[in-house]
Each structure stands twice: as structure tokens, then as C-alpha cells.
Scaffold this motif. Structure first.
Motif, PDB file in Angstrom:
ATOM      1  N   GLY A   1       0.800  -1.220   0.000  1.00  0.00           N
ATOM      2  CA  GLY A   1       0.000   0.000   0.000  1.00  0.00           C
ATOM      3  C   GLY A   1       0.822   1.254   0.000  1.00  0.00           C
ATOM      4  O   GLY A   1       0.319   2.331   0.284  1.00  0.00           O
ATOM      5  N   ILE A   2       2.176   1.155  -0.200  1.00  0.00           N
ATOM      6  CA  ILE A   2       3.052   2.321  -0.241  1.00  0.00           C
ATOM      7  C   ILE A   2       3.009   2.864  -1.645  1.00  0.00           C
ATOM      8  O   ILE A   2       3.270   2.152  -2.604  1.00  0.00           O
ATOM      9  N   THR A   3       2.728   4.195  -1.665  1.00  0.00           N
ATOM     10  CA  THR A   3       2.701   4.881  -2.947  1.00  0.00           C
ATOM     11  C   THR A   3       3.580   6.108  -2.840  1.00  0.00           C
ATOM     12  O   THR A   3       4.046   6.478  -1.776  1.00  0.00           O
ATOM     13  N   CYS A   4       3.792   6.734  -3.969  1.00  0.00           N
ATOM     14  CA  CYS A   4       4.621   7.955  -3.981  1.00  0.00           C
ATOM     15  C   CYS A   4       3.939   9.072  -3.160  1.00  0.00           C
ATOM     16  O   CYS A   4       4.610   9.834  -2.451  1.00  0.00           O
ATOM     17  N   GLY A   5       2.599   9.127  -3.235  1.00  0.00           N
ATOM     18  CA  GLY A   5       1.883  10.194  -2.491  1.00  0.00           C
ATOM     19  C   GLY A   5       1.988   9.991  -0.997  1.00  0.00           C
ATOM     20  O   GLY A   5       2.210  10.931  -0.243  1.00  0.00           O
ATOM     21  N   SER A   6       1.879   8.732  -0.526  1.00  0.00           N
ATOM     22  CA  SER A   6       1.972   8.458   0.919  1.00  0.00           C
ATOM     23  C   SER A   6       3.381   8.730   1.412  1.00  0.00           C
ATOM     24  O   SER A   6       3.577   9.246   2.518  1.00  0.00           O
ATOM     25  N   LEU A   7       4.339   8.418   0.607  1.00  0.00           N
ATOM     26  CA  LEU A   7       5.728   8.682   1.005  1.00  0.00           C
ATOM     27  C   LEU A   7       5.971  10.188   1.049  1.00  0.00           C
ATOM     28  O   LEU A   7       6.686  10.686   1.932  1.00  0.00           O
ATOM     29  N   LEU A   8       5.446  10.910   0.070  1.00  0.00           N
ATOM     30  CA  LEU A   8       5.627  12.359   0.064  1.00  0.00           C
ATOM     31  C   LEU A   8       4.923  12.974   1.278  1.00  0.00           C
ATOM     32  O   LEU A   8       5.453  13.908   1.901  1.00  0.00           O
TER      33      LEU A   8
ATOM     34  N   LYS B   1       4.375  11.502   4.177  1.00  0.00           N
ATOM     35  CA  LYS B   1       5.201  11.161   5.348  1.00  0.00           C
ATOM     36  C   LYS B   1       6.432  12.042   5.414  1.00  0.00           C
ATOM     37  O   LYS B   1       6.852  12.469   6.508  1.00  0.00           O
ATOM     38  N   LEU B   2       7.019  12.362   4.206  1.00  0.00           N
ATOM     39  CA  LEU B   2       8.178  13.266   4.188  1.00  0.00           C
ATOM     40  C   LEU B   2       7.802  14.646   4.674  1.00  0.00           C
ATOM     41  O   LEU B   2       8.572  15.299   5.390  1.00  0.00           O
ATOM     42  N   GLN B   3       6.561  15.163   4.359  1.00  0.00           N
ATOM     43  CA  GLN B   3       6.100  16.464   4.829  1.00  0.00           C
ATOM     44  C   GLN B   3       5.986  16.468   6.355  1.00  0.00           C
ATOM     45  O   GLN B   3       6.335  17.446   7.012  1.00  0.00           O
ATOM     46  N   LEU B   4       5.512  15.382   6.898  1.00  0.00           N
ATOM     47  CA  LEU B   4       5.368  15.313   8.360  1.00  0.00           C
ATOM     48  C   LEU B   4       6.735  15.353   9.018  1.00  0.00           C
ATOM     49  O   LEU B   4       6.917  16.026  10.039  1.00  0.00           O
ATOM     50  N   VAL B   5       7.709  14.667   8.412  1.00  0.00           N
ATOM     51  CA  VAL B   5       9.057  14.690   9.008  1.00  0.00           C
ATOM     52  C   VAL B   5       9.631  16.082   8.927  1.00  0.00           C
ATOM     53  O   VAL B   5      10.263  16.565   9.857  1.00  0.00           O
ATOM     54  N   TRP B   6       9.400  16.689   7.760  1.00  0.00           N
ATOM     55  CA  TRP B   6       9.929  18.041   7.625  1.00  0.00           C
ATOM     56  C   TRP B   6       9.260  18.999   8.612  1.00  0.00           C
ATOM     57  O   TRP B   6       9.895  19.889   9.152  1.00  0.00           O
ATOM     58  N   ASP B   7       7.984  18.810   8.851  1.00  0.00           N
ATOM     59  CA  ASP B   7       7.280  19.681   9.823  1.00  0.00           C
ATOM     60  C   ASP B   7       7.866  19.493  11.188  1.00  0.00           C
ATOM     61  O   ASP B   7       8.041  20.464  11.932  1.00  0.00           O
ATOM     62  N   GLU B   8       8.105  18.265  11.530  1.00  0.00           N
ATOM     63  CA  GLU B   8       8.661  18.039  12.866  1.00  0.00           C
ATOM     64  C   GLU B   8      10.057  18.641  12.962  1.00  0.00           C
ATOM     65  O   GLU B   8      10.445  19.170  13.998  1.00  0.00           O
ATOM     66  N   VAL B   9      10.804  18.524  11.939  1.00  0.00           N
ATOM     67  CA  VAL B   9      12.178  19.038  11.963  1.00  0.00           C
ATOM     68  C   VAL B   9      12.185  20.555  11.818  1.00  0.00           C
ATOM     69  O   VAL B   9      13.007  21.269  12.380  1.00  0.00           O
ATOM     70  N   GLY B  10      11.297  21.004  11.056  1.00  0.00           N
ATOM     71  CA  GLY B  10      11.249  22.447  10.819  1.00  0.00           C
ATOM     72  C   GLY B  10      12.100  22.863   9.642  1.00  0.00           C
ATOM     73  O   GLY B  10      12.738  23.889   9.673  1.00  0.00           O
ATOM     74  N   GLU B  11      12.053  22.019   8.617  1.00  0.00           N
ATOM     75  CA  GLU B  11      12.799  22.357   7.399  1.00  0.00           C
ATOM     76  C   GLU B  11      12.156  23.556   6.757  1.00  0.00           C
ATOM     77  O   GLU B  11      10.944  23.715   6.743  1.00  0.00           O
ATOM     78  N   SER B  12      13.077  24.324   6.163  1.00  0.00           N
ATOM     79  CA  SER B  12      12.581  25.541   5.489  1.00  0.00           C
ATOM     80  C   SER B  12      12.017  25.128   4.126  1.00  0.00           C
ATOM     81  O   SER B  12      12.282  24.034   3.601  1.00  0.00           O
TER      82      SER B  12
ATOM     83  N   ASP C   1      12.006  22.633  -1.143  1.00  0.00           N
ATOM     84  CA  ASP C   1      11.903  22.734  -2.611  1.00  0.00           C
ATOM     85  C   ASP C   1      13.106  22.032  -3.278  1.00  0.00           C
ATOM     86  O   ASP C   1      12.943  21.375  -4.321  1.00  0.00           O
ATOM     87  N   LYS C   2      14.275  22.178  -2.678  1.00  0.00           N
ATOM     88  CA  LYS C   2      15.452  21.529  -3.230  1.00  0.00           C
ATOM     89  C   LYS C   2      15.293  20.006  -3.227  1.00  0.00           C
ATOM     90  O   LYS C   2      15.621  19.331  -4.207  1.00  0.00           O
ATOM     91  N   VAL C   3      14.802  19.505  -2.104  1.00  0.00           N
ATOM     92  CA  VAL C   3      14.638  18.038  -2.020  1.00  0.00           C
ATOM     93  C   VAL C   3      13.610  17.567  -3.028  1.00  0.00           C
ATOM     94  O   VAL C   3      13.786  16.555  -3.734  1.00  0.00           O
ATOM     95  N   LEU C   4      12.503  18.316  -3.094  1.00  0.00           N
ATOM     96  CA  LEU C   4      11.462  17.916  -4.051  1.00  0.00           C
ATOM     97  C   LEU C   4      11.983  18.002  -5.493  1.00  0.00           C
ATOM     98  O   LEU C   4      11.661  17.157  -6.348  1.00  0.00           O
ATOM     99  N   TYR C   5      12.833  19.036  -5.732  1.00  0.00           N
ATOM    100  CA  TYR C   5      13.398  19.163  -7.080  1.00  0.00           C
ATOM    101  C   TYR C   5      14.292  17.959  -7.392  1.00  0.00           C
ATOM    102  O   TYR C   5      14.255  17.386  -8.513  1.00  0.00           O
ATOM    103  N   GLN C   6      15.080  17.565  -6.382  1.00  0.00           N
ATOM    104  CA  GLN C   6      15.955  16.399  -6.572  1.00  0.00           C
ATOM    105  C   GLN C   6      15.137  15.145  -6.840  1.00  0.00           C
ATOM    106  O   GLN C   6      15.499  14.310  -7.678  1.00  0.00           O
ATOM    107  N   LEU C   7      14.047  15.032  -6.102  1.00  0.00           N
ATOM    108  CA  LEU C   7      13.183  13.851  -6.305  1.00  0.00           C
ATOM    109  C   LEU C   7      12.626  13.857  -7.721  1.00  0.00           C
ATOM    110  O   LEU C   7      12.566  12.803  -8.389  1.00  0.00           O
ATOM    111  N   ASP C   8      12.211  15.035  -8.178  1.00  0.00           N
ATOM    112  CA  ASP C   8      11.684  15.110  -9.546  1.00  0.00           C
ATOM    113  C   ASP C   8      12.757  14.711 -10.568  1.00  0.00           C
ATOM    114  O   ASP C   8      12.481  13.979 -11.541  1.00  0.00           O
ATOM    115  N   GLN C   9      13.997  15.204 -10.329  1.00  0.00           N
ATOM    116  CA  GLN C   9      15.071  14.883 -11.255  1.00  0.00           C
ATOM    117  C   GLN C   9      15.375  13.389 -11.248  1.00  0.00           C
ATOM    118  O   GLN C   9      15.596  12.760 -12.308  1.00  0.00           O
TER     119      GLN C   9
END
Length: 577
Positions: free
Chosen positions: A4-11, A13-24, A29-37
Motif C-alpha cells: 500500500g506504499i505509494t509515492c503520495g503516501s511517502l511524500l 510522510k516526508l512532509q510530516l518529518v519536515w514539519d517536525e524538523v522544521g525544514e525551510s 523545494d530543493k529536495v522535491l526538485y531532486q526527487l523530480d530529477q
């Protein structure tokens, strides 16, 4: 995705981690750009792989189509009949559709290649055997097959070529066997070793080797032809030599009167005296040892001939004398014997030359005798007629010839025949004179009969015959005169007269004789005989002698004495002119 793991669920989950960490947001945007590349790179690789795979499939499909076309062309198959029906659809579907056809054509190609290899191998084998580069039965290298042309037409061309070569091989083998047979026959006749002769040409020509394994090369055929020609020429020369020796044997045998038992020892030689080369087929008939044996025999007889030369020469001389005697030709036999004896004892002439010279004389004598035969036959008839004439005159003098004594009828018949024969004498003499003169004119010689000119004999006979006719006339006149005188002087009391004694007839004409005297008593230069040296007809010559006239009364006897002074009884042998 799995679990049941999809790209949307992983993304998320990544937003939640970033929220907890407090990524800018910038880092986000850089990470998402890298993922797109990274996702693009993955997609790109996948697309490239798919594209490569598609290209490979397309290439495979193109290669399959090319291979299909090549196979169809090489096998000569029709493209429409062999091309797969499905030409649309995916690439894999097209490949799946063409694969069975390719597999079938490849199998057919492999079978066709094996057929080509088999046919071409046989062609190379036969060509090598004909050229002499390959021994019979030797394996040849596998031929290179042109796989771009495997059509049935080309295969049939190879098969036709193979049939022609097999036919030529069969013809060559037949010719080789024929040559071998000829060599065998010639060696048999010539007494030569067949095996060593034929194996000198090629070792495979031995009888122990099967026929289909014998060499059929051009070189073998050429050598066989030369061998046969050499043997045939040798046979011809040997036959010529043997026939020459056989002729010499016959000459020597005839010369020395060799017995048949001695001659039969060389029947195997003389039987080929007049044979042609092809007619001589007996084993060993022309062997060298046989020729040497014959040469030895000829040499032996030739040496023996010298020791028997005197006997042979005098035998030839006797034959020559017999021919002359039979032709009533006189020769000096004593001088001939002395001359022959002196030649032999002096040894100044080769025996063969002497015999050849005597045979030439014999041939000439035979020719001379043949030219005289017609005249001699008529002379014989003339003498026989004169003999009958003499007998007839004796018969006419016989007072008892008409008595019924034993054999009187036979004498009467003979007298009738004798009168007919005597009546033909003038014509016979005339013909004989004409033929004799023609003979003498053609040769410029006198025709001698036992040393006496025949024309002189005939002339004297004609003259005496004429004298006899005149004597007959005088005798008839005297007879009439005597009968008239006796009739007047001795007449009986009743007017009958006494019969006078039987007057003598005219003197008989002597025929040609052989006792050495002529009719008029003149001795001839040579003895005249009817049959020459042989004494078979002495009785005839004796019977031709003149017989005296029968005695009569005194007046007749007196007249006989008067007339006898004109003709003397003797033999006919005119002097040589």
C-alpha cells in the motif's frame, strides 16, 4: 505499489518529518526538485531501455525478413507462398509469426546442403579418378557449397553432370577391362607373363582387384593403349618371322623328302603359315622359345642339306630329264651329270643357288613341254592310227579272216573302226603339219621329236603314202592282166576256168617307228620313240614295224619282187635337217 506504499503516501510522510524538523521551504523545494530529477532519470532510463528493446526487436524482425528472403532465394521458393500471412500487429507478434517459416526453411536448407555435398563429392571423386589425382576408393575433401544458390535446378545440373561422369566412368572401366582382356590374349599367344605386364601399367589392374576399383585415369588408358599396340606389333613381327621359318621348313622338307612323321613335329608351327595376325590365338603359338626352336630346326636342316646336296641335285636332274623325255626332247644326260657333279665337288656355288637354278630349268622345261603338248598329243594319235593301219593291212591279207573262228567278229569290228581311223590320217597329218609349222615360226626353232625334225617325218610319211597309192594302182593293173592270161590258158572242158592263187596285195605303208631307222632305210641322228625314256609303249612301237606281204603264186611273187625295190621296210625317223 506493494504494501500500500505509494509515492503520495511517502511524500506525505516526508512532509510530516519536515514539519517536525522544521525544514525551510527552500530546503524542501530543493529536495522535491531532486526527487523530480531522480524520477525523470528513472523514467528516462526505462524509456531508453524500452526503446533499445524495441529497436532490437525491429532489427530482429528485419533480420528475420532478410533471412527469410535469402532462404527463399537460395532455395528457389516462391516468396508469396512462403511469406507469413500476418504482416501487421506488434513487433513480437510479427516475429512470432515469421519464426516457424524460418525454422522450416533452415531445415530444408540444411538438407539441400547435404544433397549438394553428396553430389559434389561424387563429382570430385570421379573427376579425380579420371585425372589420376585420386585413387579409386580414396575419400576426397568435403567440397565447398555455395549456400546462396541451393535451387533444385542447380542440384539437377550437378546430378546430370554426375550421371555423365558415371557414364564416362563406366565406359572407361569397360574400355580398361577390354584392354586388359586384349593384353591377356596377346600375352597368352606370345607366351609372356600377363600379371607382370599389366601391373606395370597400374597396380589396380591385377585380377585379384575388383573391377570397380580399377584405375580409369587418362594415363592408365594411354599406357594400356601403348601396351596393346606394342604387343600387337610384337605379335605381327613374330608371326612374320615364324611364317618365314615355316616356309623355309617346307622348302627344306620338300628338298630332302622329309617323312610326314618328322614334319608333324612342327604342325603347331606350320599351321600358321598362311594365317593372318588375328587368326593366331592358340596359347604360346608365338612364344620366343618356339621361334628359337624353329630357328634351330631350320639351321639343322640347312646344315644337313649340304651333306645331301649331291642326292638332291641329281634328284632334280632326274626330274628335269623326265620332263624332257616326256616332251620327246633329247638332251645330253651324261654331260649334264658330269657338269652337275663337278659343280658340287668344286664347291664354287651355294647349294641354294644350285637348287634354285635347277628349279628354274625345271620350270622352263615344264613351260616348253606345255607348249609342245598339243602337237605331241596329235603325234600320238597319228602313230596310233598308223598302228591300226598296219594291223588293218595284215588283216586284209588274211584269207581266213571271214571264217567263223573264235574272235573273228571282234576282229571284224576292229577292222571297221580301223578303216574309219585310217581315213582320218590325211586330215590329221595336215593339221599336225600346220600346227608344227606355226610352232616353229613363233619360236624360230625346229620341232624335234626324239632328236628328229617332226616335219621331216611327216613329209617322208606323206611321200611314202603317195608312193603306196601308186603301187596299189600298178598292182591292180597287173592283177587284171594275170587273171586274163590265166583265164585264157587254163580253161576247163566245160568252159570253166581254174581260180588262180590269191595275188599279193600292194605293199603296206610302214608307220612311224622307233627302232632307229627311217622308212627308206636312212638311219636318223637320234632314236625316235613314242614315249621317251619310259618303256610303257614299246609294244606299240614294235607293232608299227612293217610286215612283209603274203606270198602268192609265181607271177604274183615276181611282181612282189619288182615292187619291193621301190619301198624298203623300216622305221620312220627322218634325218635332222
Amino acid at each position: 505499489m506493494a504494501g500500500g506504499i505509494t509515492c503520495g503516501s511517502l511524500l506525505q510522510k516526508l512532509q510530516l518529518v519536515w514539519d517536525e524538523v522544521g525544514e525551510s521551504d527552500e530546503d524542501r523545494d530543493k529536495v522535491l526538485y531532486q526527487l523530480d530529477q531522480e524520477c525523470l532519470d528513472v523514467y528516462k532510463r526505462k524509456v531508453d531501455q524500452a526503446t533499445n528493446s524495441r529497436d532490437l526487436l525491429i532489427q530482429a524482425l528485419d533480420d528475420s525478413k532478410i533471412e527469410l528472403a535469402r532462404l527463399l532465394s537460395a532455395l528457389g521458393e516462391k516468396a508469396i507462398a512462403r511469406t507469413p500471412e500476418k504482416t501487421s500487429g506488434t513487433i513480437k507478434q510479427q516475429l512470432a509469426a515469421i519464426a516457424p517459416t524460418l525454422e522450416q526453411l533452415n531445415k530444408k536448407k540444411n538438407e539441400r546442403v547435404r544433397e549438394f555435398v553428396s553430389v559434389q563429392s561424387q563429382i570430385d571423386q570421379i573427376c579425380g579418378e579420371i585425372a589420376g589425382t585420386t585413387e579409386v576408393g580414396e575419400q576426397v575433401a568435403t567440397p565447398q557449397v555455395n549456400e546462396d544458390d541451393l535451387t533444385l535446378e542447380r542440384l539437377e545440373d550437378f546430378r546430370s553432370q554426375l550421371q555423365e561422369l558415371e557414364k564416362e566412368k563406366s565406359n572407361r572401366l569397360e574400355k580398361v577391362l577390354e584392354y586388359v582382356s586384349m593384353v591377356h590374349d596377346l600375352c597368352t599367344v606370345l607366351g609372356m607373363d600377363f600379371l607382370s605386364t599389366v601391373t606395370e601399367v597400374h597396380s589396380s589392374l591385377d585380377d585379384s582387384i575388383a573391377d570397380n576399383c580399377k584405375s580409369i585415369s587418362d594415363d592408365t588408358l594411354s599406357k594400356l593403349d601403348q601396351t596393346v599396340a606394342t604387343l600387337h606389333e610384337d605379335k605381327k613381327l613374330r608371326l612374320s618371322k615364324l611364317q618365314e621359318l615355316a616356309g623355309q621348313l617346307y622348302d627344306l622338307w620338300d628338298l630332302m623328302d622329309a617323312p610326314m612323321q618328322e614334319r608333324s613335329m612342327f604342325d603347331h608351327v606350320t599351321c600358321n603359315r598362311s594365317a593372318s595376325v588375328d587368326e593366331v590365338t592358340a596359347p604360346g603359338a608365338l612364344a620366343l622359345d618356339l621361334i628359337e626352336q624353329t630357328e634351330t630346326e631350320v639351321q639343322r636342316l640347312d646344315e644337313l642339306k649340304y651333306s645331301k646336296m649331291k642326292e638332291i641335285a641329281f634328284k632334280k636332274q632326274t626330274e628335269l630329264e623326265d620332263i624332257y623325255a616326256g616332251a620327246h626332247t633329247v638332251i645330253d644326260t651324261a654331260a649334264a651329270h658330269l657338269k652337275l657333279l663337278s659343280l658340287i665337288e668344286a664347291g664354287n656355288i651355294e647349294p641354294t643357288e644350285l637348287i634354285a637354278d635347277m628349279e628354274g630349268q625345271i620350270a622352263k622345261a615344264k613351260e616348253e613341254a606345255l607348249s609342245r603338248k598339243d602337237i605331241l598329243d596329235k603325234v600320238e594319235k597319228w602313230m596310233s592310227a598308223c598302228e591300226e593301219e598296219s594291223w588293218l593291212e595284215d588283216y586284209n591279207r588274211d584269207d581266213n579272216r571271214y571264217n567263223s573262228s573264235r574272235g573273228a567278229h571282234l576282229n571284224l569290228k576292229r577292222a571297221e573302226k580301223a578303216r574309219i581311223l585310217v581315213s582320218k590320217i590325211p586330215a590329221l597329218v595336215e593339221t599336225l603339219v600346220a600346227k608344227t609349222r606355226a610352232w616353229e615360226e613363233s619360236r624360230g626353232l625346229s620341232f624335234m621329236y626324239d632328236g628328229v625334225p617332226l616335219l621331216a617325218m611327216l613329209d617322208e610319211y606323206v611321200m611314202l603314202r603317195e608312193e603306196r597309192e601308186e603301187d596299189k594302182k600298178r598292182m591292180k593293173e597287173q592283177k587284171r592282166y594275170v587273171e586274163q592270161k590265166l583265164s585264157t590258158d587254163h580253161e576247163g572242158p566245160f568252159g570253166s576256168r581254174v581260180s588262180p592263187n590269191r595275188p599279193a596285195t600292194a605293199k603296206k605303208l610302214p608307220g612311224p617307228k622307233a627302232n632307229g631307222t627311217s622308212i627308206n632305210g636312212t638311219p636318223p641322228s637320234r632314236r625316235l620313240s613314242i614315249n621317251g625314256r619310259s618303256g610303257g609303249k614299246d609294244s606299240k612301237r614294235d607293232s608299227l614295224r612293217a610286215a612283209p606281204a603274203s606270198p602268192g603264186n609265181g607271177a604274183t611273187a615276181a611282181k612282189e619282187d619288182i615292187t619291193s625295190s621301190h619301198i624298203s621296210a623300216g622305221d620312220l625317223a627322218p634325218n635332222t635337217p
